[in-house]
Design an enzyme around this catalytic site. Structure first.
Site, mmCIF file in Angstrom:
data_model
loop_
_atom_site.group_PDB
_atom_site.id
_atom_site.type_symbol
_atom_site.label_atom_id
_atom_site.label_comp_id
_atom_site.label_asym_id
_atom_site.label_seq_id
_atom_site.Cartn_x
_atom_site.Cartn_y
_atom_site.Cartn_z
ATOM 1 N N ASP A 250 0.846 -1.185 0.000
ATOM 2 C CA ASP A 250 0.000 0.000 0.000
ATOM 3 C C ASP A 250 0.888 1.244 0.000
ATOM 4 O OD1 ASP A 250 -2.272 1.655 0.121
ATOM 5 O OD2 ASP A 250 -3.297 0.302 1.494
ATOM 6 N N HIS B 89 -12.830 -0.252 -6.849
ATOM 7 C CA HIS B 89 -13.830 0.811 -6.988
ATOM 8 C C HIS B 89 -13.225 2.207 -6.989
ATOM 9 C CE1 HIS B 89 -14.079 0.208 -2.408
ATOM 10 N NE2 HIS B 89 -13.500 1.403 -2.579
#
Length: 333
Positions: A192, A239
């Protein structure tokens, strides 16, 4: 399935529903529930403790009592058992972080018409910004939610014999933690943004898994991914991106899996008609407000993207989840 039959009364209830929302947000932001979880206090006593205006606080406490989140006896207030469990900062089940994340989104939602007119976001992308308060609420809010959902998902996914998991966009690493706890033979890497590292390492350390779960700092939309995995987990990652970016990320992810490796995608999944379930449809608007191209995707779109990335045996796992969420799986060639 469509929503309930509408009446003027239910329409106005919906229109004014933000009153209750803002009342809850204020109670959490002012940390009212923590002291009231351990002691009964009057508005004046609590106002003195928290350095608030007694008149305004009494109004807020009465509203929270009317909503059933506080108990009131005479002039004294105490937190309900539910509020002690989920709204007191001393509780391991505290949901205040995700509630404050919702609070940070309110300003953007009030400008939804502007986003629809322009097709462009009207607020900073929370997952990428470096404002400590809102980023902490986002990351720990994701931790709050994942801690509720992961124990339901992880035992239903067979990772027997798999040894190394890539938790792509894993934030504080909640799923990596649960997968490793469920599968003693498994190690994991959280991949991340660099701003996530501190939260992830602290969370992993809390579960005594620092020797099995590492962290690689990368922008997975732009950077190369670490290699050598036999399972990849992408939870609510796609998304935030448009179709083309999703295609690139999925292709990169499949490429770092060993042959026969398992790719797993959790998302809020629209029906192929795109007008249900309601939460993924509303969540798509949330992505419009905060990302250049993000949206909710339908099951058909996710299947197609995963197959074009090279995965085979693409399927939706039979796992029942709230808010229209689901898990889609595929196998690396």
């Amino acid at each position: 399935m469509k929503l309930k039959e509408w009446t003027p009364a239910t329409l106005l209830e919906l229109s004014g529903g933000y009153w209750s929302t803002c009342t809850l947000h204020a109670g959490v932001k002012l940390n009212l529930f923590t002291p009231l979880a351990s002691a009964s206090m009057s508005a004046a006593e609590l106002a003195g403790t928290l350095e608030l205006d007694a008149r305004g606080l009494a109004m807020l406490l009465d509203a929270l009592a009317a909503m059933g989140l506080l108990d009131k006896q005479g002039r004294h207030y105490t937190a309900t058992a539910f509020s002690v469990k989920f709204l007191s900062r001393t509780s391991p089940d505290y949901l205040g972080h995700i509630i404050m994340h919702h609070h940070h989104l309110v300003g953007g939602w009030s400008r939804l018409d502007e986003a629809v007119k322009s097709g462009q976001p009207v607020r900073e992308r929370v997952s990428h910004e470096d404002v400590e308060s809102s980023r902490e609420s986002f990351l720990m809010g994701m931790f709050n939610l994942a801690m509720m959902i992961a124990p339901k998902i992880v035992p239903q996914i067979d990772l027997q014999g798999r040894r190394r998991l890539l938790d792509l966009g894993g934030g504080p690493g909640t799923y990596a933690i649960h997968f490793c706890r469920q599968n003693p033979q498994l190690d994991a890497v959280i991949c991340d943004l660099p701003t996530t590292r501190t939260f992830a390492e602290q969370t992993v350390s809390r579960f005594d898994l620092s020797d099995r779960i590492g962290f690689v700092a990368a922008d997975f939309e732009q950077d190369d991914l670490p290699e050598g995995f036999d399972v990849a987990w992408l939870s609510h990652v796609l998304h935030g991106m448009g179709h083309d970016a999703c295609a690139r990320v999925l292709k990169k992810t499949v490429s770092v899996l060993e042959p026969g490796g398992l790719i797993l995608i959790q998302e809020f999944i629209l029906d192929d008609t795109r007008d249900a379930p309601v939460f993924p449809a509303l969540f798509s608007l949330n992505m419009l407000l905060g990302t250049p191209e993000g949206q909710s995707y339908s099951q058909g779109e996710l299947f197609d993207m995963l197959e074009k990335a090279g995965a085979t045996e693409v399927r939706r796992l039979p796992i029942e989840l709230p808010n229209g969420a689901g898990v889609i799986a595929g196998i690396a060639p």
